[in-house]
Design a protein around this motif. Structure first.
Motif, PDB file in Angstrom:
ATOM      1  N   TRP A 216       3.679   7.390  -2.724  1.00  0.00           N
ATOM      2  CA  TRP A 216       2.352   6.799  -2.884  1.00  0.00           C
ATOM      3  C   TRP A 216       2.163   5.617  -1.936  1.00  0.00           C
ATOM      4  O   TRP A 216       1.091   5.463  -1.331  1.00  0.00           O
ATOM      5  N   LEU A 217       3.191   4.799  -1.765  1.00  0.00           N
ATOM      6  CA  LEU A 217       3.104   3.677  -0.831  1.00  0.00           C
ATOM      7  C   LEU A 217       2.984   4.177   0.600  1.00  0.00           C
ATOM      8  O   LEU A 217       2.207   3.627   1.400  1.00  0.00           O
ATOM      9  N   ASP A 218       3.744   5.222   0.952  1.00  0.00           N
ATOM     10  CA  ASP A 218       3.593   5.839   2.281  1.00  0.00           C
ATOM     11  C   ASP A 218       2.139   6.272   2.489  1.00  0.00           C
ATOM     12  O   ASP A 218       1.544   6.048   3.552  1.00  0.00           O
ATOM     13  N   TRP A 219       1.587   6.924   1.462  1.00  0.00           N
ATOM     14  CA  TRP A 219       0.222   7.440   1.550  1.00  0.00           C
ATOM     15  C   TRP A 219      -0.784   6.307   1.688  1.00  0.00           C
ATOM     16  O   TRP A 219      -1.729   6.400   2.495  1.00  0.00           O
ATOM     17  N   ARG A 220      -0.588   5.239   0.917  1.00  0.00           N
ATOM     18  CA  ARG A 220      -1.511   4.107   0.996  1.00  0.00           C
ATOM     19  C   ARG A 220      -1.549   3.538   2.420  1.00  0.00           C
ATOM     20  O   ARG A 220      -2.615   3.239   2.955  1.00  0.00           O
ATOM     21  N   ILE A 221      -0.389   3.384   3.015  1.00  0.00           N
ATOM     22  CA  ILE A 221      -0.325   2.846   4.375  1.00  0.00           C
ATOM     23  C   ILE A 221      -1.009   3.799   5.351  1.00  0.00           C
ATOM     24  O   ILE A 221      -1.772   3.373   6.227  1.00  0.00           O
ATOM     25  N   ARG A 222      -0.744   5.082   5.208  1.00  0.00           N
ATOM     26  CA  ARG A 222      -1.348   6.061   6.115  1.00  0.00           C
ATOM     27  C   ARG A 222      -2.869   6.083   5.965  1.00  0.00           C
ATOM     28  O   ARG A 222      -3.613   6.154   6.948  1.00  0.00           O
ATOM     29  N   GLU A 223      -3.354   6.004   4.704  1.00  0.00           N
ATOM     30  CA  GLU A 223      -4.791   6.045   4.468  1.00  0.00           C
ATOM     31  C   GLU A 223      -5.481   4.771   4.943  1.00  0.00           C
ATOM     32  O   GLU A 223      -6.599   4.822   5.468  1.00  0.00           O
ATOM     33  N   GLU A 224      -4.850   3.628   4.760  1.00  0.00           N
ATOM     34  CA  GLU A 224      -5.496   2.358   5.065  1.00  0.00           C
ATOM     35  C   GLU A 224      -5.361   1.938   6.525  1.00  0.00           C
ATOM     36  O   GLU A 224      -6.187   1.189   7.039  1.00  0.00           O
ATOM     37  N   THR A 225      -4.299   2.415   7.200  1.00  0.00           N
ATOM     38  CA  THR A 225      -4.052   1.955   8.577  1.00  0.00           C
ATOM     39  C   THR A 225      -3.967   3.082   9.587  1.00  0.00           C
ATOM     40  O   THR A 225      -4.008   2.824  10.788  1.00  0.00           O
ATOM     41  N   GLY A 226      -3.815   4.318   9.114  1.00  0.00           N
ATOM     42  CA  GLY A 226      -3.622   5.427  10.041  1.00  0.00           C
ATOM     43  C   GLY A 226      -2.238   5.453  10.664  1.00  0.00           C
ATOM     44  O   GLY A 226      -1.995   6.205  11.622  1.00  0.00           O
ATOM     45  N   GLN A 227      -1.304   4.653  10.119  1.00  0.00           N
ATOM     46  CA  GLN A 227       0.046   4.579  10.667  1.00  0.00           C
ATOM     47  C   GLN A 227       1.034   5.277   9.730  1.00  0.00           C
ATOM     48  O   GLN A 227       0.805   5.390   8.530  1.00  0.00           O
ATOM     49  N   TRP A 228       2.134   5.707  10.299  1.00  0.00           N
ATOM     50  CA  TRP A 228       3.156   6.448   9.558  1.00  0.00           C
ATOM     51  C   TRP A 228       4.406   5.595   9.415  1.00  0.00           C
ATOM     52  O   TRP A 228       4.782   4.840  10.317  1.00  0.00           O
ATOM     53  N   THR A 229       5.070   5.752   8.290  1.00  0.00           N
ATOM     54  CA  THR A 229       6.282   4.965   8.029  1.00  0.00           C
ATOM     55  C   THR A 229       7.549   5.646   8.535  1.00  0.00           C
ATOM     56  O   THR A 229       8.586   4.993   8.652  1.00  0.00           O
ATOM     57  N   ALA A 230       7.496   6.935   8.805  1.00  0.00           N
ATOM     58  CA  ALA A 230       8.705   7.695   9.151  1.00  0.00           C
ATOM     59  C   ALA A 230       9.434   7.077  10.338  1.00  0.00           C
ATOM     60  O   ALA A 230       8.828   6.788  11.373  1.00  0.00           O
ATOM     61  N   GLY A 231      10.735   6.883  10.173  1.00  0.00           N
ATOM     62  CA  GLY A 231      11.573   6.367  11.242  1.00  0.00           C
ATOM     63  C   GLY A 231      11.538   4.863  11.412  1.00  0.00           C
ATOM     64  O   GLY A 231      12.295   4.320  12.228  1.00  0.00           O
ATOM     65  N   ARG A 232      10.685   4.162  10.646  1.00  0.00           N
ATOM     66  CA  ARG A 232      10.592   2.702  10.737  1.00  0.00           C
ATOM     67  C   ARG A 232      11.556   2.098   9.725  1.00  0.00           C
ATOM     68  O   ARG A 232      11.224   1.909   8.557  1.00  0.00           O
ATOM     69  N   THR A 233      12.747   1.790  10.180  1.00  0.00           N
ATOM     70  CA  THR A 233      13.863   1.501   9.293  1.00  0.00           C
ATOM     71  C   THR A 233      13.581   0.367   8.325  1.00  0.00           C
ATOM     72  O   THR A 233      13.713   0.523   7.102  1.00  0.00           O
ATOM     73  N   ASP A 234      13.210  -0.799   8.831  1.00  0.00           N
ATOM     74  CA  ASP A 234      12.984  -1.949   7.957  1.00  0.00           C
ATOM     75  C   ASP A 234      11.843  -1.687   6.984  1.00  0.00           C
ATOM     76  O   ASP A 234      11.911  -2.063   5.812  1.00  0.00           O
ATOM     77  N   LEU A 235      10.788  -1.036   7.459  1.00  0.00           N
ATOM     78  CA  LEU A 235       9.646  -0.753   6.611  1.00  0.00           C
ATOM     79  C   LEU A 235      10.020   0.209   5.486  1.00  0.00           C
ATOM     80  O   LEU A 235       9.688  -0.016   4.320  1.00  0.00           O
ATOM     81  N   VAL A 236      10.731   1.285   5.812  1.00  0.00           N
ATOM     82  CA  VAL A 236      11.126   2.260   4.794  1.00  0.00           C
ATOM     83  C   VAL A 236      12.045   1.622   3.757  1.00  0.00           C
ATOM     84  O   VAL A 236      11.884   1.825   2.545  1.00  0.00           O
ATOM     85  N   LEU A 237      13.007   0.831   4.192  1.00  0.00           N
ATOM     86  CA  LEU A 237      13.906   0.172   3.246  1.00  0.00           C
ATOM     87  C   LEU A 237      13.154  -0.800   2.342  1.00  0.00           C
ATOM     88  O   LEU A 237      13.441  -0.903   1.142  1.00  0.00           O
ATOM     89  N   SER A 238      12.189  -1.504   2.899  1.00  0.00           N
ATOM     90  CA  SER A 238      11.408  -2.439   2.094  1.00  0.00           C
ATOM     91  C   SER A 238      10.541  -1.702   1.078  1.00  0.00           C
ATOM     92  O   SER A 238      10.464  -2.095  -0.092  1.00  0.00           O
ATOM     93  N   LEU A 239       9.891  -0.633   1.494  1.00  0.00           N
ATOM     94  CA  LEU A 239       9.064   0.150   0.578  1.00  0.00           C
ATOM     95  C   LEU A 239       9.918   0.803  -0.505  1.00  0.00           C
ATOM     96  O   LEU A 239       9.510   0.859  -1.674  1.00  0.00           O
TER      97      LEU A 239
END
Length: 253
Positions: free
Chosen positions: A170-193
């Motif tokens: 759901w957090l991945d989806w929120r970021i994608r919907e609100e910013t158009g950006q993807w979390t995949a492969g973004r190490t610090d971001l994925v660990l934080s989420l």
């Protein structure tokens, strides 16, 4: 009382759950046979593989390994690459590293760390020894980066509760919907989420609502940083689980 999960500044502060440290058993040493013993007639690099460090992942894929093990194998090979250069055309080298990865990766997941010991690794200047300890934080970061996985995939791989996985998705989806950006492969971001998802569900289970709040997040370095703030309660968690379990449409959940 609401929980606020705050990450401030331009850089995301990585949050890693390390409960394994309290009960960690001693590190394992992954030994493999000397040069030649692990060699295979199938070990010649396929077309286009020479000069890269991805061949160990290819070997593991041919053996039926999942993408997480492939990424871990590639990460070990990258460590070897950094020390000895490209060994993809050295007979037996890729097979030896793949053999070690098949034992080392599960050992790291179980024990928190493991030592890979390759006593006679074929190199262009003759057999050389490679010995290095790898730990769980290194493996997690490597798999996110090389495997290019998002928060949902990371939490599924780490065996998180289904509700935690759902909130991560759901957090991945929120970021994608609100910013158009993807979390995949973004190490610090994925660990934080992932850390936020675990903590939010634990807070909801305690009977309180949770607030997840991030500032200065970076998913795409070519785009501006962004903030994310959302409240999570039991209704949110239940809806996220239903969405996660819903049939996939158009290649996305």
């Amino acid at each position: 009382m609401d929980l606020t999960w705050l990450v401030g500044g331009a850089a995301v502060v990585a949050v890693v759950i390390v409960a394994w440290m309290a009960s960690r058993r001693g590190p394992r040493v992954i030994d493999t046979p000397g040069a030649g013993a692990g060699a295979s007639s199938d070990d010649a690099a396929p077309a286009g593989a020479a000069g890269t460090w991805s061949y160990v992942g290819d070997v593991l894929a041919e053996r039926g390994a999942d993408g997480f093990l492939e990424a871990g194998g590639d990460a070990i090979e990258k460590a070897v690459f950094d020390e000895f250069g490209d060994l993809s055309e050295q007979p037996g080298a890729s097979t030896m590293i793949a053999d070690a990865a098949e034992v080392a990766i599960p050992a790291i997941l179980a024990d928190g760390r493991a030592t890979v010991d390759l006593p006679a690794l074929p190199t262009p200047v003759g057999p050389r020894s490679f010995r290095r300890e790898f730990d769980l934080p290194w493996l997690e970061r490597s798999v996110i980066d090389i495997g290019c996985i998002d928060t949902r995939e990371f939490l599924e791989w780490r065996g998180a509760d289904r509700r935690v996985v759902a909130i991560g998705a759901w957090l991945d989806w929120r970021i994608r919907e609100e910013t158009g950006q993807w979390t995949a492969g973004r190490t610090d971001l994925v660990l934080s989420l992932a850390g936020a998802a675990r903590t939010a569900v634990a807070q909801v289970d305690s009977g309180a609502a949770a607030r997840v709040e991030f500032t200065g997040l970076v998913a795409d370095p070519d785009k501006p940083a962004f903030d994310l703030a959302c409240d999570i309660d039991s209704v949110t968690v239940d809806a996220a689980v239903r969405a996660l379990d819903a049939p996939v449409r158009g290649g996305e959940r």
